[in-house]
Design an enzyme around this catalytic site. Structure first.
Site, PDB file in Angstrom:
ATOM      1  N   ARG A  36       0.855  -1.191   0.000  1.00 34.87           N
ATOM      2  CA  ARG A  36       0.000   0.000   0.000  1.00 34.87           C
ATOM      3  C   ARG A  36       0.884   1.230   0.000  1.00 34.87           C
ATOM      4  NH1 ARG A  36      -4.656   0.484   4.418  1.00 34.87           N
ATOM      5  NH2 ARG A  36      -3.008   1.174   5.821  1.00 34.87           N
ATOM      6  N   SER A 105     -12.629  -3.641   0.604  1.00 37.36           N
ATOM      7  CA  SER A 105     -12.823  -3.093   1.949  1.00 37.36           C
ATOM      8  C   SER A 105     -14.291  -2.833   2.190  1.00 37.36           C
ATOM      9  CB  SER A 105     -12.086  -1.748   2.097  1.00 37.36           C
ATOM     10  OG  SER A 105     -10.702  -1.928   2.033  1.00 37.36           O
ATOM     11  N   LYS A 134      -4.190   4.846   9.398  1.00 34.03           N
ATOM     12  CA  LYS A 134      -4.871   5.245   8.170  1.00 34.03           C
ATOM     13  C   LYS A 134      -5.859   6.345   8.544  1.00 34.03           C
ATOM     14  CE  LYS A 134      -6.714   2.881   4.081  1.00 34.03           C
ATOM     15  NZ  LYS A 134      -8.150   3.165   3.969  1.00 34.03           N
TER      16      LYS A 134
END
Lengths: 213, 213
Positions: A36, A105, A134
């Site tokens: 990521r 997600s 995040k």
């Protein structure tokens, strides 16, 4: 896919590259590493992706790219992980083919059912706990979300994510998650290999105690 | 590809969507629109890309996506435009195939020759003039860069970009560019259609005066 799923974050990895982190995480027993990189350029992202792909291949593990279907395709990753604001599942499936792993997600039953019906290969459920990793992850949805999604969408692997660490990893497995995804609990540690090993161990030890569904 | 090439920028377009801007630019005579969204999410980018693709198809024009090969593929765009830090040309070509148009941003003869030899379909040369549109564009390279690249890499279409407007568009064509790419000179205008029309007109009028190469 199942067991421990490690998501990279170069801002937490103390100067180690994502590929270095991935190798150590795999060595510690992580089945899956997700690369990521938010806001990075495509050239360096692809370069890291190709490195991790090689390591994953050598070690017989899974490698998933976050968001960027093109980077996943160009690096020959096993699949891609998509958020609710990323490219829609059906477009990604068309580009990547039936063999690719596509994770979505979700944070509630509606999103979970939609992703399942759309052909997702697994669901990332979160953020389960409050996470500082995040900033755009939204409010914690708690263990109940796993229980509810598990009940409504029983057929698909569930990967819990968000604030998961040594102290709470058994709870997400007991709630019905098949696997736990972690970021800082592995990536930010001095001993990445050891951290991954310990977390996977906790998952394996709690498994016999998960109520049969 | 040739003549006027308009690059979108939603921060300059005064509330008009990129697809609205694209339609008006095509109506004004732009041959090519490049969708450029920096930092946007894949879902909305793909949605805009699909809209523009439809318009381009109806009108028989070119549609190029900046940076994101996956968005280009998923929207069935004519091609992709890649900066020096984006996915390398050879990876993009492998994903997109020989028929796709792949443009590469270059700012000197070395980069131009490399992109040409790598199989680029056109080069974006810039920033020719100082521009405030793209903060990371680097220092202006001036008209000499077009002349030098034209001399060393004569076989490939050159699209000049960076600070081009009504006042200087003829200079880039006279220096040897085949086309001019503009952002604010079209996208930020009240009358997008009229601005595109006028710029294309200036290109067509100066063409007979370009020294034969």
């Amino acid at each position: 896919m199942i067991d421990l799923y490690v998501v990279t974050d170069s801002s937490l990895s103390r100067g180690r590259t994502d590929a270095e982190v991935a190798r150590l995480a795999y060595e510690g027993g992580a089945e899956t590493v997700q690369l990521r990189i938010k806001g990075g350029d495509g050239c360096s992202m692809l370069s890291q992706a190709k490195e991790i792909r090689e390591i994953a291949y050598e070690m017989g593990r899974f490698f998933i790219v976050n968001d960027r279907v093109d980077i996943a395709l160009a690096s020959d990753a096993d699949g891609v992980h998509l958020g609710q604001d990323d490219m829609p599942l059906e477009d990604a499936r068309r580009l990547m083919g039936d063999d690719a792993l596509i994770g979505i997600s979700v944070s509630n039953v509606r999103e979970a059912a939609e992703a399942y019906e759309g052909g997702a290969d697994y669901l990332g459920i979160g953020p389960i706990f409050t996470t500082s990793t995040k900033p755009d992850a939204g409010v914690a949805i708690g263990l109940d979300a796993i229980i509810n999604i598990r009940r409504e969408v029983p057929e698909i692997p569930l990967v819990a994510i968000g604030g998961i660490n040594r102290g709470n990893i058994k709870d997400v497995i007991l709630a019905g998650a098949d696997a736990a995804a972690v970021v800082s609990a592995v990536v930010a540690q001095d001993d990445i290999r050891g951290a991954a090993h310990d977390l996977r161990d906790l998952i394996l030890k709690i498994r016999p105690h998960v109520p049969r569904r």
